[in-house]
Design an enzyme around this catalytic site. Structure first.
Site, PDB file in Angstrom:
ATOM      1  N   GLN A 128       0.824  -1.213   0.000  1.00 23.61           N
ATOM      2  CA  GLN A 128       0.000   0.000   0.000  1.00 23.61           C
ATOM      3  C   GLN A 128       0.853   1.256   0.000  1.00 23.61           C
ATOM      4  OE1 GLN A 128      -3.725   0.375   2.482  1.00 23.61           O
ATOM      5  NE2 GLN A 128      -2.408   1.657   3.730  1.00 23.61           N
ATOM      6  N   GLY A 129       0.546   2.191  -0.906  1.00 17.47           N
ATOM      7  CA  GLY A 129       1.262   3.457  -0.974  1.00 17.47           C
ATOM      8  C   GLY A 129       0.356   4.621  -0.610  1.00 17.47           C
ATOM      9  N   SER A 131       0.542   6.527   3.119  1.00 17.04           N
ATOM     10  CA  SER A 131       1.164   7.486   4.031  1.00 17.04           C
ATOM     11  C   SER A 131       2.417   8.120   3.442  1.00 17.04           C
ATOM     12  CB  SER A 131       1.530   6.796   5.348  1.00 17.04           C
ATOM     13  OG  SER A 131       0.381   6.336   6.004  1.00 17.04           O
ATOM     14  N   SER A 163       4.237  -1.468   4.212  1.00 14.73           N
ATOM     15  CA  SER A 163       4.490  -2.802   4.761  1.00 14.73           C
ATOM     16  C   SER A 163       4.771  -3.813   3.655  1.00 14.73           C
ATOM     17  CB  SER A 163       3.287  -3.275   5.585  1.00 14.73           C
ATOM     18  OG  SER A 163       3.058  -2.411   6.667  1.00 14.73           O
ATOM     19  N   GLU A 246     -10.859  -2.310   4.815  1.00 18.18           N
ATOM     20  CA  GLU A 246      -9.848  -2.604   5.833  1.00 18.18           C
ATOM     21  C   GLU A 246     -10.494  -3.016   7.147  1.00 18.18           C
ATOM     22  OE1 GLU A 246      -5.624  -0.623   7.181  1.00 18.18           O
ATOM     23  OE2 GLU A 246      -7.325   0.707   6.908  1.00 18.18           O
ATOM     24  N   ASN A 370      -4.415   7.335  16.904  1.00 16.16           N
ATOM     25  CA  ASN A 370      -5.600   7.501  17.757  1.00 16.16           C
ATOM     26  C   ASN A 370      -6.164   8.912  17.664  1.00 16.16           C
ATOM     27  OD1 ASN A 370      -5.509   4.871  18.595  1.00 16.16           O
ATOM     28  ND2 ASN A 370      -5.352   5.337  20.785  1.00 16.16           N
TER      29      ASN A 370
END
Length: 392
Positions: A128-129, A131, A163, A246, A370
């Site tokens: 995944q690209g 952030s 990741s 997700e 959070n």
């Protein structure tokens, strides 16, 4: 809300358990119990392919795309039995749970034919690209730029926390394709091959000694013009749809992993005498209650028929499990005491419970901190005014 399973579902559970336990006691017994995502990558890829051969890799997908057309209940059962059998985490979680469902929901027939069969067979690994160093959890702040040039998208920029990019084949990239745009406007969702001269992947060493995360640099990296999902400038809608997936069925499998971790803490507490402490027993009971509440909450969330949208329950789930597991890691170290602070290896390898503590420190950061989750709950779930932005 359905909190139980039918007789047919329980028969399906036995089928899942028999197959998974057979694999973990047979050809793939060498990977049983592995917790580090970077361990034995080639064997893990072989495992993905074995899942694909038996049509267990994407059981919720339509049969025509390599799945089993499994019901929601069956998907929950498989996720639970997968974790119960001690099978290692999926190295193609991103492809199976995020990229694949996004292509199913938003992709063209040609894109489905191009990607879905190879994902289902375990032959194509995705990462995944999203952030970026200067945007963090704020997807609307991405700066990675994409421009259309000579029938190709040309991409320049940097992603972080990608990741398993070092073992992946493809990456989906949220990029800014409209010059001068800001916020959620002007974003485009691209699918790109990782193994090309314009993309460099650099590992990031984590505090638990692993290197699951990576920085990914794009320097005139390219992909065909038809590699975008949706339309140019429509990337925000696609990204939000992906994030809804997700919070899908994999959450129940995740919770079975949590169950295994809590059981290991209880075992350690009984062995070293920590269970004699009233405070430790109270904290274990609180963790047990929290885990059960998460299960019921996840079942309620998944009972929503439209999984392409993030509803109020889904908005709360990330902060709930991340905060709970961070507390579980702290409980693990308090149960172990000083014995949990040393390792008998020279290469910074930790046993399961110290590794739980170290990795859980990131749970409240990745996938949206959070703080960001609280903003999402307030703004999208409760309809409160947006937090003032510095560029307002």
């Amino acid at each position: 809300m359905k909190l139980g399973f039918s007789t047919g579902d329980e028969l399906f559970r036995q089928e899942c358990a028999d197959w998974l336990n057979g694999q973990m006691s047979g050809e793939f017994k060498d990977i049983k119990g592995i917790t580090k995502l970077t361990a034995s990558p080639e064997r893990r890829k072989e495992w993905e392919q074995r899942l694909g051969e038996a049509r267990w890799g994407c059981i919720g997908w339509p049969i025509e795309w390599g799945g089993r057309g499994a019901t929601l209940g069956q998907q929950v059962i498989f996720a639970e039995e997968y974790a119960r059998a001690g099978v290692p985490g999926r190295v193609n979680h991103i492809g199976v749970e995020l990229a694949g469902p996004t292509i199913l929901a938003f992709g063209t027939p040609e894109q489905k034919q191009r990607f879905l069969p190879s994902i289902a067979k375990g032959m194509t690994i995705f990462c995944q690209g999203f952030s970026e160093p200067n945007a963090g959890s704020d997807l609307a702040g991405v700066r990675t730029a994409a421009r259309l040039e000579g029938g190709e998208w040309v991409v320049n920029g940097q992603k972080i926390w990608t990741s398993l990019a070092h073992i992946a084949d493809w990456i989906f990239v949220l990029s800014r394709s409209e010059k001068g745009s800001s916020g959620p406007n002007g974003l485009t969702f691209l699918m790109m091959e990782l193994r090309q001269p314009g993309i460099e992947v650099r590992g990031i060493k984590q505090i638990n000694g692993d290197s699951e995360f990576n920085e990914t640099f794009f320097t005139d990296a390219r992909c065909p013009a038809d590699s975008l999902i949706g339309a140019a400038g429509d990337g925000w809608r696609i990204a939000m749809g992906l994030l809804a997936f997700e919070r899908g069925v994999s959450t129940l499998g995740q919770q079975m992993g949590f169950r295994n971790e809590l059981d290991e803490i209880i075992r350690a507490a009984k062995e070293n005498g920590a269970a004699r402490s009233p405070l430790i027993r109270q904290r274990i009971a609180k963790a047990e209650i929290g885990l059960r509440l998460m299960r019921y909450g996840a079942l309620r969330m998944l009972s929503n028929a439209d999984h392409s949208k993030i509803d109020g329950a889904a908005l709360t789930y990330k902060i709930q499990w991340a905060s709970w597991r961070r507390g579980l890691g702290e409980l693990a170290m308090d149960v172990l005491g000083q014995a949990g602070e040393v390792t008998d290896t020279n290469d910074y390898e930790w046993a399961a419970l110290p590794n739980l503590f170290l990795f859980s420190r990131a749970d409240t950061i990745y996938g949206g901190t959070n703080q960001i989750q609280r903003n999402l709950i307030a703004e999208r779930g409760l309809g409160m005014p947006r937090e003032p932005r510095g560029d307002a």
